[in-house]
Motif scaffolding. Structure first.
Motif, PDB file in Angstrom:
ATOM      1  N   MET A   3       0.851  -1.190   0.000  1.00 38.07           N
ATOM      2  CA  MET A   3       0.000   0.000   0.000  1.00 38.07           C
ATOM      3  C   MET A   3       0.887   1.240   0.000  1.00 38.07           C
ATOM      4  SD  MET A   3      -3.178  -1.054   0.070  1.00 38.07           S
ATOM      5  CE  MET A   3      -4.090   0.358   0.685  1.00 38.07           C
ATOM      6  N   THR A   4       0.582   2.197  -0.848  1.00 36.24           N
ATOM      7  CA  THR A   4       1.311   3.463  -0.860  1.00 36.24           C
ATOM      8  C   THR A   4       0.438   4.538  -0.244  1.00 36.24           C
ATOM      9  OG1 THR A   4       0.504   3.965  -3.077  1.00 36.24           O
ATOM     10  CG2 THR A   4       2.628   2.840  -2.898  1.00 36.24           C
ATOM     11  N   MET A   5       1.047   5.381   0.571  1.00 43.68           N
ATOM     12  CA  MET A   5       0.321   6.423   1.254  1.00 43.68           C
ATOM     13  C   MET A   5       0.446   7.736   0.470  1.00 43.68           C
ATOM     14  SD  MET A   5       0.564   7.617   5.254  1.00 43.68           S
ATOM     15  CE  MET A   5       0.051   5.976   5.768  1.00 43.68           C
ATOM     16  N   THR A   6      -0.691   8.339   0.157  1.00 42.25           N
ATOM     17  CA  THR A   6      -0.692   9.578  -0.603  1.00 42.25           C
ATOM     18  C   THR A   6      -0.064  10.695   0.216  1.00 42.25           C
ATOM     19  OG1 THR A   6      -2.710   8.903  -1.720  1.00 42.25           O
ATOM     20  CG2 THR A   6      -2.141  11.245  -1.794  1.00 42.25           C
ATOM     21  N   MET A   7       0.804  11.469  -0.416  1.00 38.67           N
ATOM     22  CA  MET A   7       1.423  12.596   0.267  1.00 38.67           C
ATOM     23  C   MET A   7       0.394  13.712   0.411  1.00 38.67           C
ATOM     24  SD  MET A   7       4.054  13.737   1.806  1.00 38.67           S
ATOM     25  CE  MET A   7       5.455  12.751   1.279  1.00 38.67           C
ATOM     26  N   ALA A  58       6.285  24.811  -5.698  1.00 32.56           N
ATOM     27  CA  ALA A  58       6.086  23.380  -5.479  1.00 32.56           C
ATOM     28  C   ALA A  58       5.111  22.821  -6.508  1.00 32.56           C
ATOM     29  CB  ALA A  58       5.558  23.139  -4.070  1.00 32.56           C
ATOM     30  N   ASP A  59       5.550  21.845  -7.254  1.00 31.26           N
ATOM     31  CA  ASP A  59       4.696  21.222  -8.266  1.00 31.26           C
ATOM     32  C   ASP A  59       3.937  20.071  -7.610  1.00 31.26           C
ATOM     33  OD1 ASP A  59       3.493  20.388 -10.553  1.00 31.26           O
ATOM     34  OD2 ASP A  59       5.258  19.365 -11.357  1.00 31.26           O
ATOM     35  N   ILE A  60       2.774  20.389  -7.040  1.00 28.75           N
ATOM     36  CA  ILE A  60       2.000  19.370  -6.330  1.00 28.75           C
ATOM     37  C   ILE A  60       0.548  19.405  -6.797  1.00 28.75           C
ATOM     38  CG2 ILE A  60       3.465  19.538  -4.281  1.00 28.75           C
ATOM     39  CD1 ILE A  60       1.113  21.083  -2.956  1.00 28.75           C
ATOM     40  N   ASP A  61      -0.165  18.366  -6.460  1.00 26.08           N
ATOM     41  CA  ASP A  61      -1.601  18.298  -6.713  1.00 26.08           C
ATOM     42  C   ASP A  61      -2.298  19.130  -5.631  1.00 26.08           C
ATOM     43  OD1 ASP A  61      -4.248  17.697  -7.082  1.00 26.08           O
ATOM     44  OD2 ASP A  61      -4.048  15.540  -6.728  1.00 26.08           O
ATOM     45  N   LYS A  62      -2.994  20.186  -6.032  1.00 26.47           N
ATOM     46  CA  LYS A  62      -3.606  21.083  -5.046  1.00 26.47           C
ATOM     47  C   LYS A  62      -4.662  20.385  -4.199  1.00 26.47           C
ATOM     48  CE  LYS A  62      -4.351  24.270  -8.223  1.00 26.47           C
ATOM     49  NZ  LYS A  62      -4.750  25.551  -8.875  1.00 26.47           N
ATOM     50  N   SER A  63      -5.232  19.317  -4.698  1.00 25.83           N
ATOM     51  CA  SER A  63      -6.219  18.588  -3.906  1.00 25.83           C
ATOM     52  C   SER A  63      -5.578  17.882  -2.712  1.00 25.83           C
ATOM     53  CB  SER A  63      -6.954  17.569  -4.768  1.00 25.83           C
ATOM     54  OG  SER A  63      -6.080  16.535  -5.190  1.00 25.83           O
ATOM     55  N   ALA A  64      -4.246  17.773  -2.734  1.00 25.29           N
ATOM     56  CA  ALA A  64      -3.544  17.128  -1.627  1.00 25.29           C
ATOM     57  C   ALA A  64      -3.304  18.080  -0.462  1.00 25.29           C
ATOM     58  CB  ALA A  64      -2.212  16.560  -2.105  1.00 25.29           C
ATOM     59  N   HIS A 228      -7.624  29.733  -5.807  1.00 26.03           N
ATOM     60  CA  HIS A 228      -6.525  28.857  -6.246  1.00 26.03           C
ATOM     61  C   HIS A 228      -6.950  27.394  -6.306  1.00 26.03           C
ATOM     62  CE1 HIS A 228      -3.322  31.907  -6.209  1.00 26.03           C
ATOM     63  NE2 HIS A 228      -3.958  32.432  -5.188  1.00 26.03           N
ATOM     64  N   ASP A 229      -8.252  27.171  -6.222  1.00 24.64           N
ATOM     65  CA  ASP A 229      -8.810  25.821  -6.284  1.00 24.64           C
ATOM     66  C   ASP A 229      -8.269  24.946  -5.153  1.00 24.64           C
ATOM     67  OD1 ASP A 229     -10.547  23.957  -7.389  1.00 24.64           O
ATOM     68  OD2 ASP A 229      -9.006  23.083  -8.691  1.00 24.64           O
ATOM     69  N   ILE A 230      -8.105  25.557  -3.979  1.00 21.45           N
ATOM     70  CA  ILE A 230      -7.696  24.822  -2.780  1.00 21.45           C
ATOM     71  C   ILE A 230      -8.906  24.707  -1.864  1.00 21.45           C
ATOM     72  CG2 ILE A 230      -6.225  24.839  -0.734  1.00 21.45           C
ATOM     73  CD1 ILE A 230      -4.182  26.434  -2.359  1.00 21.45           C
ATOM     74  N   HIS A 231      -9.303  23.479  -1.583  1.00 24.90           N
ATOM     75  CA  HIS A 231     -10.474  23.237  -0.739  1.00 24.90           C
ATOM     76  C   HIS A 231     -10.005  22.498   0.518  1.00 24.90           C
ATOM     77  CE1 HIS A 231     -13.042  24.506  -4.069  1.00 24.90           C
ATOM     78  NE2 HIS A 231     -12.210  23.829  -4.839  1.00 24.90           N
ATOM     79  N   ALA A 232      -9.423  23.285   1.426  1.00 25.06           N
ATOM     80  CA  ALA A 232      -8.823  22.715   2.620  1.00 25.06           C
ATOM     81  C   ALA A 232      -9.601  23.146   3.866  1.00 25.06           C
ATOM     82  CB  ALA A 232      -7.365  23.196   2.735  1.00 25.06           C
ATOM     83  N   GLU A 233      -9.438  22.361   4.939  1.00 23.19           N
ATOM     84  CA  GLU A 233      -9.966  22.795   6.236  1.00 23.19           C
ATOM     85  C   GLU A 233      -9.171  24.012   6.685  1.00 23.19           C
ATOM     86  OE1 GLU A 233     -11.027  19.841   9.330  1.00 23.19           O
ATOM     87  OE2 GLU A 233     -10.057  18.428   7.957  1.00 23.19           O
ATOM     88  N   ILE A 234      -9.877  25.000   7.223  1.00 20.84           N
ATOM     89  CA  ILE A 234      -9.237  26.255   7.606  1.00 20.84           C
ATOM     90  C   ILE A 234      -9.128  26.352   9.123  1.00 20.84           C
ATOM     91  CG2 ILE A 234      -9.476  28.765   7.593  1.00 20.84           C
ATOM     92  CD1 ILE A 234     -10.822  28.543   4.889  1.00 20.84           C
ATOM     93  N   TYR A 235      -7.944  26.762   9.579  1.00 21.34           N
ATOM     94  CA  TYR A 235      -7.699  26.996  10.995  1.00 21.34           C
ATOM     95  C   TYR A 235      -7.021  28.359  11.165  1.00 21.34           C
ATOM     96  CZ  TYR A 235      -8.739  22.081  11.876  1.00 21.34           C
ATOM     97  OH  TYR A 235      -9.360  20.863  11.959  1.00 21.34           O
ATOM     98  N   PHE A 236      -7.181  28.921  12.354  1.00 17.17           N
ATOM     99  CA  PHE A 236      -6.538  30.190  12.663  1.00 17.17           C
ATOM    100  C   PHE A 236      -5.668  30.038  13.903  1.00 17.17           C
ATOM    101  CE2 PHE A 236      -9.681  31.540   9.746  1.00 17.17           C
ATOM    102  CZ  PHE A 236      -9.259  32.751   9.241  1.00 17.17           C
ATOM    103  N   GLY A 237      -4.514  30.705  13.887  1.00 17.89           N
ATOM    104  CA  GLY A 237      -3.635  30.685  15.042  1.00 17.89           C
ATOM    105  C   GLY A 237      -4.212  31.534  16.159  1.00 17.89           C
ATOM    106  N   GLN A 238      -4.097  31.033  17.396  1.00 16.15           N
ATOM    107  CA  GLN A 238      -4.542  31.828  18.532  1.00 16.15           C
ATOM    108  C   GLN A 238      -3.376  32.064  19.481  1.00 16.15           C
ATOM    109  OE1 GLN A 238      -7.707  29.944  20.738  1.00 16.15           O
ATOM    110  NE2 GLN A 238      -6.979  27.900  20.301  1.00 16.15           N
ATOM    111  N   ASN A 239      -3.615  32.944  20.467  1.00 19.21           N
ATOM    112  CA  ASN A 239      -2.487  33.493  21.208  1.00 19.21           C
ATOM    113  C   ASN A 239      -1.914  32.597  22.294  1.00 19.21           C
ATOM    114  OD1 ASN A 239      -4.627  33.725  22.963  1.00 19.21           O
ATOM    115  ND2 ASN A 239      -4.804  35.938  22.739  1.00 19.21           N
TER     116      ASN A 239
END
Length: 524
Positions: A3-7, A58-64, A228-239
């Motif tokens: 099994m190969t793990m997707t990066m 970086a030449d990557i798949d944006k869905s990753a 940029h066609d990036i559909h990622a979970e969004i987080y914000f830094g807190q103090n």
């Protein structure tokens, strides 16, 4: 069959006053792309440029790209600059006991006028042991809510000893949504600050005033990623050096204040592989110095002041000095040397001598000393060796003095240099057992927010009259762990990093304050 793990990848972006730093990290935590872009008046364009630069490198798949984290000074600037604060109404639950000092009594006049004249003190509040101080005057609250309908964007609520019992505050939130609509933003002090009515009330009011500002930045970041066609979970830094979800950021924008230095401290810990040290983050305009303890920023024990307002929610123990790569070096009467606090900021590449400008900056001095190799060193040949040495000694001394003020022991401790201006400083500093300048130090803040964990915390007052200290601590630790898991932490990674009690001698009933904090990692 093998099994190969997707990066997979995550993006960390930190918006500072001078630069917007960004880093793309793979699932092993390795920085595979990085960039620094000027922070513009429209901060979203700087964020957009940073994302474009990362994807170009970086030449990557944006869905990753599964997660995107943002640390920003947007809410801090809104308070300090008095811009973008939305109209609100505030309810203090504490009549008649707290009528002597009205809300917002101890803040600057200009901010008080801007925040609100819709301040109401009504019956309610609790004793330290959770007994009602007065019953909640619901009829009066409903009347006031109807008076402000259509005039405010948010509501703040602060009850006496709400960290002990928040039942009344939550009831006011229900009333507010019934009278003003389910979408009204409601800030509850028991979810924001700790014990201490006035400072907790101030923090709650500021939180309510920031809902418009945080809506702009959260929606803008989401749109920038989607462009940029990036559909990622969004987080914000807190103090506190951890992350919060998009929903949490919209509910608690005050927790983004001072997140920049904590991102750098967390990033410094990771990049240098050190859990206890002093971190010096050198930017374009200021240098922030903080303590790294067990891998996290040390929390300040003092009331935090933001834009002239005293608050008591968690804040990192940070010293900021007016020194950065763009700091202006001024030669005064008698050849005296002054460093900053004025800075050329993002205009460094236009105004510094080495770039053909006419202003002596700290960067020019560092190039003359051979610490950095930027621009055209021939343009600073006219600077005398004496001037260079005195200016260099002056700005290094500023950092060493700040280190000395922040240390809690006489023995030297490790110092980690990060930030875009890390190269301005030498590898030996007074008070440091060793000086570490890790790889990718200039984007430590972006790496820090990308790799940050999520947390859960408990801060309350309890009585030891009928229950022992150990059982209260175990209960607090359990609740903190549950809160971290709710925030998205992988259960097996959750650990307690802070668990203590503080006796409250001025209260009857053998009362103690209990604090617990748990942190855990997100799935990559």
């Amino acid at each position: 069959m093998t099994m190969t793990m997707t990066m997979t990848y995550r993006i960390g972006i930190d918006v500072g006053g001078t630069n917007t730093d960004a880093a793309l990290l793979n699932r092993h935590g390795i920085v595979v792309a990085r960039t620094k872009r000027p922070t513009t008046a429209d901060i979203m364009s700087g964020i957009d440029d940073a994302i474009t630069a990362l994807l170009g490198e970086a030449d990557i798949d944006k869905s990753a790209i599964r997660r995107a984290m943002l640390g920003t000074t947007h809410c801090t600037n809104a308070i300090v600059e008095r811009k973008g604060l939305n109209p609100l109404a505030h309810f203090r639950l504490g009549a008649p006991a707290t009528l002597a000092i009205p809300p917002l009594s101890d803040i600057p006049d200009d901010l008080r006028r801007l925040l609100s004249d819709r301040l109401f003190i009504v019956g309610g509040g609790y004793e330290y042991n959770g007994d009602p101080l007065a019953h909640l005057d619901e009829a009066l609250i409903r009347r006031y809510l109807r008076e402000v309908k259509g005039q405010v964007d948010s509501i703040s609520v602060c009850g006496v000893f709400a960290p002990v019992s928040d039942v009344q505050e939550r009831r006011v939130a229900v009333l507010a949504r019934e009278e003003l609509g389910p979408e009204i933003a409601v800030s509850l002090s028991g979810e924001i600050g700790s014990i201490g009515l006035l400072e907790r009330e101030n923090a709650c009011i500021l939180n309510a005033a920031l809902h418009g500002a945080v809506r702009d930045i959260t929606e803008g970041f989401d749109m920038a990623l989607r462009r940029h066609d990036i559909h990622a979970e969004i987080y914000f830094g807190q103090n506190d050096g951890t992350l919060m979800t998009l929903r949490q950021a919209r509910a608690f924008p005050i927790h983004t204040v001072a997140s920049g230095p904590t991102n750098s401290i967390r990033g410094a810990s990771y990049l240098a592989d050190v859990r206890d040290a002093l971190v010096v983050d050198v930017g374009g305009t200021t240098t922030d110095i903080g303590i790294l303890s067990k891998g996290f920023p040390r929390e300040s024990s003092h009331a935090a002041e933001i834009g002239g307002v005293r608050t008591n929610f968690r804040m990192p123990d940070i010293i900021s000095i007016g020194l950065g790569g763009g700091s202006i070096v001024t030669v005064g009467a008698g050849n005296s040397i002054r460093i900053g606090p004025e800075s050329v900021g993002y205009e460094l590449t236009r105004r510094a001598l080495i770039f053909g400008g006419d202003t002596i900056t700290v960067t020019d001095i560092s190039v003359a000393k051979g610490l950095m190799h930027l621009g055209d060193s021939r343009r600073i040949r006219h600077l005398s060796a004496e001037l260079v040495e005195r200016a260099y000694a002056r700005y290094v001394g500023m950092v060493e003095d700040a280190i000395d003020r922040l240390k809690t022991q006489d023995d030297p401790i490790p110092v980690i240099l990060v930030g875009g201006g890390a190269g301005l400083l030498p590898t030996r500093l007074r008070g440091a057992s060793k000086v570490i300048r890790p790889v990718n130090a200039d984007v430590a803040n972006a790496a820090g927010v990308a790799l940050a964990q999520v947390s859960g915390s408990v801060d309350t007052i309890v009585s030891l009259k009928h229950r022992d200290r150990e059982s209260w601590l175990a209960d607090a630790a359990l609740k903190a762990r549950a809160a971290a898991i709710t925030a998205g932490a992988i259960p097996g990674t959750v650990e307690i990093i802070d668990l203590d009690t503080l006796p409250l001698a001025y209260m009857p009933g053998n009362a103690v304050r209990i604090r617990a904090k748990a942190v855990g990692s997100l799935k990559f």
